[in-house]
Design an enzyme around this catalytic site. Structure first.
Site, PDB file in Angstrom:
ATOM      1  CG  ASN A  84      -1.676   1.252   1.459  1.00 34.07           C
ATOM      2  OD1 ASN A  84      -1.759   2.081   0.541  1.00 34.07           O
ATOM      3  ND2 ASN A  84      -2.254   1.430   2.625  1.00 34.07           N
ATOM      4  CD1 TRP A  85       3.546   0.978  -2.857  1.00 32.14           C
ATOM      5  CD2 TRP A  85       3.326   1.980  -4.845  1.00 32.14           C
ATOM      6  NE1 TRP A  85       4.165   0.181  -3.796  1.00 32.14           N
ATOM      7  CE2 TRP A  85       4.043   0.779  -5.035  1.00 32.14           C
ATOM      8  CE3 TRP A  85       3.069   2.779  -5.966  1.00 32.14           C
ATOM      9  CZ2 TRP A  85       4.500   0.358  -6.282  1.00 32.14           C
ATOM     10  CZ3 TRP A  85       3.519   2.364  -7.217  1.00 32.14           C
ATOM     11  CH2 TRP A  85       4.235   1.164  -7.366  1.00 32.14           C
ATOM     12  CE  LYS A  86       0.127   3.353   4.747  1.00 29.65           C
ATOM     13  NZ  LYS A  86       0.225   3.501   6.183  1.00 29.65           N
TER      14      LYS A  86
ATOM     15  CG  HIS B 107      -5.614   1.768   5.325  1.00 28.86           C
ATOM     16  ND1 HIS B 107      -5.157   2.732   6.196  1.00 28.86           N
ATOM     17  CD2 HIS B 107      -4.601   0.897   5.167  1.00 28.86           C
ATOM     18  CE1 HIS B 107      -3.907   2.448   6.532  1.00 28.86           C
ATOM     19  NE2 HIS B 107      -3.541   1.335   5.922  1.00 28.86           N
TER      20      HIS B 107
ATOM     21  CD  GLU C 276      -2.699   5.442   6.893  1.00 34.66           C
ATOM     22  OE1 GLU C 276      -2.709   5.512   5.653  1.00 34.66           O
ATOM     23  OE2 GLU C 276      -1.737   4.967   7.534  1.00 34.66           O
TER      24      GLU C 276
ATOM     25  CD  GLU D  85      -3.287  -2.760   7.478  1.00 31.27           C
ATOM     26  OE1 GLU D  85      -2.197  -3.004   6.970  1.00 31.27           O
ATOM     27  OE2 GLU D  85      -3.910  -1.694   7.274  1.00 31.27           O
TER      28      GLU D  85
ATOM     29  N   GLY E 136       2.742   2.035  10.738  1.00 34.59           N
ATOM     30  CA  GLY E 136       3.659   3.155  10.553  1.00 34.59           C
ATOM     31  C   GLY E 136       4.364   3.581  11.826  1.00 34.59           C
TER      32      GLY E 136
ATOM     33  CB  SER F 223       5.684  -1.985  11.815  1.00 31.66           C
ATOM     34  OG  SER F 223       5.201  -0.679  12.052  1.00 31.66           O
TER      35      SER F 223
ATOM     36  N   GLY G 212       2.926  -1.210   4.283  1.00 34.21           N
ATOM     37  CA  GLY G 212       2.970   0.219   4.000  1.00 34.21           C
ATOM     38  C   GLY G 212       4.392   0.654   3.690  1.00 34.21           C
ATOM     39  N   GLY G 213       5.065   1.200   4.695  1.00 35.60           N
ATOM     40  CA  GLY G 213       6.392   1.800   4.510  1.00 35.60           C
ATOM     41  C   GLY G 213       7.366   0.934   3.730  1.00 35.60           C
TER      42      GLY G 213
HETATM   43  C1  PEP Z   1      -0.603   0.013   6.290  1.00 38.47           C
HETATM   44  O1  PEP Z   1      -0.805   1.202   6.337  1.00 38.47           O
HETATM   45  O2  PEP Z   1      -1.419  -0.726   5.736  1.00 38.47           O
HETATM   46  C2  PEP Z   1       0.609  -0.509   6.916  1.00 38.47           C
HETATM   47  C3  PEP Z   1       0.611  -1.753   7.286  1.00 38.47           C
HETATM   48  O3  PEP Z   1       1.655   0.375   7.097  1.00 38.47           O
HETATM   49  P1  PEP Z   1       3.120   0.054   7.682  1.00 38.47           P
HETATM   50  O4  PEP Z   1       3.584  -1.233   7.049  1.00 38.47           O
HETATM   51  O5  PEP Z   1       3.959   1.216   7.301  1.00 38.47           O
HETATM   52  O6  PEP Z   1       2.956  -0.097   9.165  1.00 38.47           O
END
Ligand code: PEP
Length: 250
Positions: free
Chosen positions: A9-11, A95, A97, A167, A173, A212, A233-234
């Protein structure tokens, strides 16, 4: 036997140039990821570019969101049929967010889930508790409520055509990962809840962990009985990091 799926997920990240580089890094290493299924979810505007760059590769693509509407006067929205025009396979819905920053509630998320299914996309339904909710001991109640909103609208069979991503909001994040056992406990709860309604759906549905995930912790997470991959994500913004997670699912 469920396959491992690793979805990035590149956001709100990337540019034309950085995405070209990222995709070229991912496709160069995707051959070493065995049986793992791989997908990336870029910002809407880059989906045509990603579709062009990934055509014919083993890497699928999807959107980070979807409109609950088909068409009409809904400024700023993107409909499932439009995503189909660019061969998206997946659409992330709910999600955390979207839920927290844009006030998208369970009912709205369920309508987005329905819109994805209606247009043949595979919804990746995100569920998960905040730190406060975990500390109050209501993690299972929260996750059950988020799932029930979709099951009530679409029926249990619909979950069989979807992917679920657990999640925990406190792990997204933040660099804090749920321990493999903490994640497994919630995944087992989700699968058990689904099994109470339809055993075949529970056996079939991929339940991803997100929060993470990195190359260093992916293998131990993916080794748990009810963890079928990750929503990343990251670490999905760096080809090497992302591939090391995909390889953990090979
Ligand atoms: C996400 O936002 O779906 C996520 C899992 O982010 P991260 O891996 O950066 O925690």
């Amino acid at each position: 036997m469920r396959q491992i799926l690793v979805a990035g997920n590149w956001k709100l990240n990337g540019s034309r140039d950085s995405i070209k580089q990222l995709i070229s890094g991912i496709t160069a290493g995707a051959g070493d990821t065995g049986n793992a299924q791989i997908a990336v979810c870029p910002p809407f505007v880059y989906i045509p570019l990603v579709a062009e760059l990934l055509a014919g590769s083993k890497v699928a693509w999807g959107s980070q969101d979807i409109s609950d509407q088909d068409s009409g006067a809904f400024t700023g929205e993107v409909a499932g049929a439009m995503l189909n025009d660019f061969d998206c396979k997946y659409a992330i819905v709910g999600h955390s967010e979207r839920r927290s920053l844009y006030a998208e509630d369970d009912a709205f998320t369920a309508r987005k889930f329905a819109a994805a299914r209606k247009t043949g996309l595979v919804p990746i339904l995100c569920v998960g508790e905040t730190l406060e909710e975990r500390e109050q001991g209501v993690t299972e109640d929260v996750v059950a409520r988020q799932l029930d909103a979709v099951i009530d609208l679409e029926g249990i069979a619909a979950i069989g055509d979807a992917v679920i991503a657990y999640e925990p909001v406190w792990a997204i994040g933040t660099g804090k990962t749920a321990s493999p056992q903490q994640a497994q406990d919630v995944h087992a709860f989700i699968r058990g809840k689904l099994a109470g309604l339809d055993q075949a759906v529970a056996d079939k549905v991929q339940i991803l962990y997100g929060g993470s995930v990195k190359g260093a912790n992916a293998a131990e997470l993916f080794a748990m009985a009810d963890i079928d991959g990750g929503l990343i994500g990251g670490a999905s913004l760096d080809a090497g990091d992302f591939l090391s997670i995909c390889k953990a699912g090979a």
